[in-house]
Design a protein around this motif. Structure first.
Motif, PDB file in Angstrom:
ATOM      1  N   VAL A 275     -38.585  48.206  17.384  1.00  8.57           N
ATOM      2  CA  VAL A 275     -39.256  47.446  16.328  1.00  8.57           C
ATOM      3  C   VAL A 275     -40.632  48.048  16.061  1.00  8.57           C
ATOM      4  O   VAL A 275     -41.044  48.204  14.907  1.00  8.57           O
ATOM      5  CB  VAL A 275     -39.358  45.951  16.703  1.00  8.57           C
ATOM      6  CG1 VAL A 275     -40.263  45.204  15.740  1.00  8.57           C
ATOM      7  CG2 VAL A 275     -37.968  45.317  16.731  1.00  8.57           C
ATOM      8  N   GLY A 276     -41.333  48.448  17.109  1.00  8.76           N
ATOM      9  CA  GLY A 276     -42.633  49.084  16.951  1.00  8.76           C
ATOM     10  C   GLY A 276     -42.561  50.422  16.245  1.00  8.76           C
ATOM     11  O   GLY A 276     -43.556  50.898  15.684  1.00  8.76           O
ATOM     12  N   ARG A 277     -41.395  51.042  16.252  1.00 10.85           N
ATOM     13  CA  ARG A 277     -41.201  52.331  15.581  1.00 10.85           C
ATOM     14  C   ARG A 277     -40.605  52.160  14.191  1.00 10.85           C
ATOM     15  O   ARG A 277     -40.233  53.108  13.550  1.00 10.85           O
ATOM     16  CB  ARG A 277     -40.286  53.234  16.419  1.00 10.85           C
ATOM     17  CG  ARG A 277     -40.846  53.657  17.759  1.00 10.85           C
ATOM     18  CD  ARG A 277     -42.106  54.492  17.551  1.00 10.85           C
ATOM     19  NE  ARG A 277     -42.748  54.900  18.764  1.00 10.85           N
ATOM     20  CZ  ARG A 277     -43.687  54.216  19.406  1.00 10.85           C
ATOM     21  NH1 ARG A 277     -44.072  53.049  18.965  1.00 10.85           N
ATOM     22  NH2 ARG A 277     -44.253  54.682  20.482  1.00 10.85           N
ATOM     23  N   GLY A 278     -40.485  50.905  13.742  1.00  9.43           N
ATOM     24  CA  GLY A 278     -40.047  50.662  12.374  1.00  9.43           C
ATOM     25  C   GLY A 278     -38.601  50.236  12.195  1.00  9.43           C
ATOM     26  O   GLY A 278     -38.157  50.028  11.071  1.00  9.43           O
ATOM     27  N   VAL A 279     -37.850  50.136  13.281  1.00 11.55           N
ATOM     28  CA  VAL A 279     -36.468  49.649  13.167  1.00 11.55           C
ATOM     29  C   VAL A 279     -36.537  48.149  12.915  1.00 11.55           C
ATOM     30  O   VAL A 279     -37.254  47.434  13.628  1.00 11.55           O
ATOM     31  CB  VAL A 279     -35.668  49.957  14.460  1.00 11.55           C
ATOM     32  CG1 VAL A 279     -34.275  49.371  14.392  1.00 11.55           C
ATOM     33  CG2 VAL A 279     -35.615  51.459  14.714  1.00 11.55           C
TER      34      VAL A 279
END
Length: 50
Positions: free
Chosen positions: A8-12
């Motif tokens: 989530v932190g990487r944009g997923v």
């Protein structure tokens, strides 16, 4: 859970990260880590240094 939060932190998207199976989640984490410049050793299943 930490893997999902990393993704989530990487944009997923949240729903995608938390719906992945274990193997898919590992593949996503390794792909994101390698894009960040890390190196993953599949034989030992450990992160190494580039």
């Amino acid at each position: 859970m930490i893997d999902c939060l990393y993704l989530v932190g990487r944009g997923v998207p949240f729903d995608v990260a938390f719906s992945l199976g274990e193997a898919e989640r590992l593949a996503f984490v390794v792909a994101c880590g390698e894009l960040d410049g890390l190196e993953f050793d599949w034989k030992t299943m450990l992160w190494g240094t580039p």
